[in-house]
Scaffold this active site. Structure first.
Site, mmCIF file in Angstrom:
data_model
loop_
_atom_site.group_PDB
_atom_site.id
_atom_site.type_symbol
_atom_site.label_atom_id
_atom_site.label_comp_id
_atom_site.label_asym_id
_atom_site.label_seq_id
_atom_site.Cartn_x
_atom_site.Cartn_y
_atom_site.Cartn_z
ATOM 1 N N ASP A 183 0.844 -1.188 0.000
ATOM 2 C CA ASP A 183 0.000 0.000 0.000
ATOM 3 C C ASP A 183 0.877 1.235 0.000
ATOM 4 O O ASP A 183 1.937 1.274 0.629
ATOM 5 C CB ASP A 183 -0.957 -0.004 1.206
ATOM 6 C CG ASP A 183 -0.369 0.671 2.429
ATOM 7 O OD1 ASP A 183 -0.768 1.813 2.722
ATOM 8 O OD2 ASP A 183 0.492 0.064 3.084
ATOM 9 N N SER A 184 0.482 2.238 -0.782
ATOM 10 C CA SER A 184 1.179 3.513 -0.891
ATOM 11 C C SER A 184 2.631 3.305 -1.325
ATOM 12 O O SER A 184 2.878 2.759 -2.401
ATOM 13 C CB SER A 184 1.070 4.268 0.439
ATOM 14 O OG SER A 184 1.455 5.617 0.281
#
Length: 349
Positions: A183-184
């Site tokens: 994520d990210s």
């Protein structure tokens, strides 16, 4: 992590001026003018603090920490459904290699949000989840984190080829169904690791990377997108924080068009039509209120135009990292269902 200090001035009777703060990131990371890095320790989920202990047979998911890189003192957290695959029928499970977010400068798999999210993924997909730490900037600027991701996949390759395979992996992991995710900033890492595998520069056989799952990927670029310009000041990921984290994470003197940040920058490896990088099916998810949504849409559109198998799922009203901030929320539950269809259905959701 160790800190460095500047040498004394060397002038008798003269004291060096006190160092000043050069960067203050969210109040948890400070970079001083003498090179010192100060970090506020984050809250962590450790074995003795969690009800779901690794050897608790009643817990839906068992977990433990495993060192994957002795030299750099790097570990991953392994999550395995207690019932195994197929509802306890002994079937092997897909493996989800997951890299946490934090702009390359903060974060660890032991933070409560990342830990809870990976617990949910392992239980509800179901899958073996390997949530890996990596070196952080500014002590270790990019491409250090990308190199650590390659070490994770190389470690997994060893697990698939030797008799000393971790017992949990030997019993539950299907090494032919490995999915690289994050994520990210972790999604940025997953992208780069998948490209390295697809180009043949990172051998992983007999491990097979069957897909890539990017959650609100953290890419950069010098040219602003409309969603970046319009980002409200009260969002978690603001334009100022985005610029600051890239400034801390990228090699000194480079811009956000550096290949580590911009997958389609002037010096980035080709991913267009006719290139030799073989990419597996890809699933990309984000919220439509994410500051990076336009950049993410462009990433997906470019890959589709090049004939890549990639799908984008947007969550209305959601901002950056929504499932990590609220891992028990309904939108997080829907995201788990989307990822489950991708992992177990053999293609994009």
């Amino acid at each position: 992590m160790s800190s460095t200090t500047s040498p004394a001035s060397g002038v008798p009777g003269e004291e060096s001026p006190p160092p000043r703060i050069v960067e203050d990131c969210l109040g948890v990371l400070q970079l001083l003018s003498d090179g010192t890095v100060k970090r506020v320790p984050p809250p962590l989920v450790l074995h003795q603090d969690d009800a779901a202990l690794p050897d608790d047979d009643e817990a839906p998911v068992k977990w433990k920490d495993v060192v994957y890189d002795e030299a750099n003192k790097l570990s991953l957290r392994m999550f395995v459904p207690s019932a195994g695959g197929g509802g306890g029928r002994g079937e092997k499970l897909p493996v989800l290699v997951f890299f946490h977010g934090g702009g390359f400068v903060i974060g660890t798999f032991a933070m409560p949000g990342f830990h809870a999210w990976c617990l949910r993924l392992a239980a509800e997909l179901p899958a073996v989840v390997l949530s890996a730490d990596y070196r952080l900037a500014p002590e270790h600027r990019l491409p250090a984190a990308h190199e650590d991701a390659e070490s994770v996949l190389s470690w997994l390759r060893v697990q698939a080829t030797t008799a000393t395979t971790d017992t949990w992996l030997a019993e539950t992991a299907d090494f032919r169904r490995v999915f690289v995710s994050g994520d990210s900033a972790g999604a940025n890492i997953a992208h780069h690791a998948t490209v390295r595998v697809g180009s043949g520069s990172l051998p992983v056989d007999p491990v097979r990377v069957a897909g890539c799952v990017l959650l609100w990927p953290y890419f950069g670029g010098e040219e602003r997108t409309p969603s970046e310009v319009a980002c409200p000041g009260d969002a978690f990921l603001t334009l100022a924080l985005y610029d600051q984290m890239w400034r801390i994470a990228l090699p000194v003197g480079t811009t956000r068009d550096h290949p580590a940040a911009n997958p389609f920058g002037p010096d980035s490896p080709g991913l267009g039509e006719g290139d030799t990088v073989g990419l597996p099916p890809m699933l990309v998810a984000t919220g439509d209120h994410d500051m990076l949504v336009d950049r993410i849409r462009d990433y997906v559109a470019r890959l589709k135009a090049a004939g890549r198998q990639v799908e984008l799922v947007e969550f209305a009203g959601q901002a950056h990292a929504f499932a990590v901030f609220k891992p028990d929320g309904e939108d997080a539950a829907e995201l788990v269902r989307v990822v489950r269809r991708f992992l177990h259905g053999g293609g994009a959701a």
